[in-house]
Design a protein around this motif. Structure first.
Motif, mmCIF file in Angstrom:
data_model
loop_
_atom_site.group_PDB
_atom_site.id
_atom_site.type_symbol
_atom_site.label_atom_id
_atom_site.label_comp_id
_atom_site.label_asym_id
_atom_site.label_seq_id
_atom_site.Cartn_x
_atom_site.Cartn_y
_atom_site.Cartn_z
ATOM 1 N N THR A 118 0.428 -1.327 0.236
ATOM 2 C CA THR A 118 0.280 -0.122 0.374
ATOM 3 C C THR A 118 1.048 1.409 -0.325
ATOM 4 O O THR A 118 0.682 2.528 -0.681
ATOM 5 C CB THR A 118 -0.818 0.337 1.247
ATOM 6 N N ASN A 124 -5.286 2.064 -1.944
ATOM 7 C CA ASN A 124 -5.280 1.414 -1.224
ATOM 8 C C ASN A 124 -6.401 0.302 -0.732
ATOM 9 O O ASN A 124 -6.441 -0.237 0.198
ATOM 10 C CB ASN A 124 -6.029 2.656 0.836
ATOM 11 N N LYS A 141 -7.786 -0.007 3.604
ATOM 12 C CA LYS A 141 -6.871 0.285 4.658
ATOM 13 C C LYS A 141 -7.827 0.377 6.064
ATOM 14 O O LYS A 141 -7.047 0.296 7.173
ATOM 15 C CB LYS A 141 -6.554 1.265 4.351
#
Ligand code: XMP
Length: 492
Positions: A118, A124, A141
């Motif tokens: 990431t 993300n 995330k």
């Protein structure tokens, strides 16, 4: 010997004409022909009079797609192997607005490694797939925290497939939007009938993609694609680019008044008559007549005026861009009167801001090409760097030592360089910069009383200004905190 000095764009100012209802900003059109077409073909019109230069540090796939969405075109550079340039054209043609071909992860990947990925990629959201590309879930995330979850696997933290709304075989952004609106998801996976992942559609992107009134598309509703070629390998390069779907070609050379361009133009005209080719660069009326006689359907004007160019310094060849435009525009208009064929001319090199663009157009250019302007944007193919606490992007000429690492570089002599390598100040997204530039162009046209670029050519009255007058036109006799420029006068 011409004793009259040649002029640069910086030396001209426009005189205002009569502004009318028709020339208020919201009524002004920036549409302009890209190339001469035997039969009127609407795909060969730009909706903004601006294209991006064929340079390694300017025009890659991202720039080409974003600029096509906004009404212009970027020329994919030819200082690279044929196959990689053709692959860039294929990527533009495969791209479906809003449909992102995703990078996937495996269900057994450790969260720690996902976190690292990431950070490297800068995004993300990762879809999770098995080896046959079946969708197993999505992880973002928000689904993990690297401290407590680092040693867990992706499948232990992902949102599993059964909890996801997906679109099956959708290729229309409006349909995707309708589905996404009914979910709480930030992203909609698109799968085929076997549940194999095809694309992701992001909620945050949708508005952006539904709202591109100026986009330039080909006859199959794919984004328009332009590419540069050279006079050495065109017999192999052009077929590969055409096969990939290219719409428009430009011969990339600092001196286009040559029999090599003649051969290239004639060869493309014979083998691919439906693909227009831009010839150039030239700075004389003879150069224009020569290229047009041999089949150029647009002509690029300018030599050595670019921000990274040192051709004039190195070889002593060149001409102020304003004089070059004036002279070549005269040749274009003469040719049009004689033949009925209107060959657009493109001003190239040293065009820094909206003022330069509008002066170039007023002097007779149909559109402008810029390198430096676009190199500063997110969409140029370079990485940001910080220098003296300023965020910058690298920018280098196609005749610089760096570009010449590619063996078929545009400037063949290896003994000296014709371009430099430096940095330009990072400016953010193209979409956040271009509207201001266009608004200023329209405001100038409004002052002149021109509702479109044709009228600007006809109506614009320009005047050469003195160096002192240029100084007067800037902020002066006032203290500007933080300014690097010396705007101060002695007695204030
Ligand atoms: P700007 O000023 O927009 O200029 O950055 C871009 C144009 O500059 C030309 N170009 C070069 N000219 N040596 C040159 O003399 C070079 O290395 C070089 N690289 C690019 C090109 O016409 C481009 O569109």
């Amino acid at each position: 010997i011409h004793l009259e000095p040649s002029r640069t764009l910086m030396e001209f100012r426009l005189l205002p004409g009569l502004t009318t209802e028709q020339t208020l900003i919201h009524n002004i059109s920036l549409r302009t022909p890209m190339a001469y077409q035997e039969e009127e073909d609407s795909k060969y019109y730009l909706n903004i009079p601006i294209v991006a230069a064929a340079m390694q540090s300017v025009s890659g796939v991202k720039m080409a797609i974003e600029l096509a969405k906004l009404g212009g075109t970027a020329f994919i550079y030819c200082s690279q192997p044929i196959e990689s340039q053709a692959e860039m054209i294929r990527q533009i043609k495969r791209y479906k607005a809003g449909f992102v071909p995703p990078e996937t992860v495996s269900p057994d990947m450790l969260i720690r490694d996902l976190y690292e990925l990431t950070r490297q990629r800068g995004y993300n959201t990762f879809p999770v797939v098995d080896e046959q590309k079946h969708l197993l879930g999505i992880i973002t995330k928000n689904d993990y925290d690297v401290k407590p979850h680092g040693d867990l696997t992706v499948k232990e933290r992902m949102i599993p497939r059964k909890e996801l709304t997906v679109g099956v075989n959708i290729d229309n952004i409006k349909q995707a939007n309708t589905l996404l609106r009914e979910t709480h998801q930030s992203v909609l996976p698109i799968v085929d009938e076997q549940d194999r992942l095809l694309f992701l559609v992001f909620r945050k992107d949708i508005r952006n993609h539904l709202d591109n009134p100026h986009e330039i598309l080909d006859e199959h509703k794919r984004y328009f694609a332009s590419a540069a070629i050279n006079t050495h390998d065109y017999m192999e390069r052009v077929p590969a680019l055409v096969e990939a779907g290219v719409d428009f070609l430009a011969i990339d050379s600092s001196d286009g008044h040559s029999v090599f361009q003649q051969k290239t133009l004639e060869w493309v005209r014979e083998h691919y008559p439906h693909i227009p080719v831009m010839g150039g660069n030239i700075i004389t009326e003879d150069g224009f007549d020569f290229l047009v006689e041999h089949g150029a359907r647009a002509v690029k004007v300018g030599m050595g005026s670019g921000s990274i160019c040192i051709t004039q310094e190195q070889k002593g060849t060149g001409r102020g861009l304003a004089t070059a435009i004036i002279k070549v525009a005269e040749a274009r208009d003469r040719y049009f009167k004689k033949s009925g064929r209107y060959i657009p001319i493109v001003a190239d090199g040293g065009i820094v801001n909206s003022k330069d663009i509008v002066i170039a157009l007023a002097l007779g250019a149909d559109y402008v090409m810029m390198g430096r302007y676009f190199a500063r944007m997110d969409e140029s193919p370079t990485e940001k760097v910080t220098i003296h606490n300023r965020v910058m992007k690298p920018y280098w000429g196609e005749g610089s030592a760096r570009a010449r690492e590619w063996k078929e570089a545009r400037y063949h002599q290896l003994i000296f360089v014709e371009g430099v390598e430096g940095f330009v100040q990072y400016a953010g997204k193209l979409r956040d910069n271009l509207p201001e530039t266009l608004a200023k162009i329209k405001a100038a046209m409004s002052s002149v009383g021109a509702a479109n670029i044709r009228e600007l050519h006809e109506k614009a009255e320009l005047e050469v200004v003195s160096a002192l007058s240029i100084r007067e036109g800037k902020a002066h006799d006032i203290y500007l905190p933080g300014s690097e420029n010396d705007y101060t006068a002695i007695d204030w």
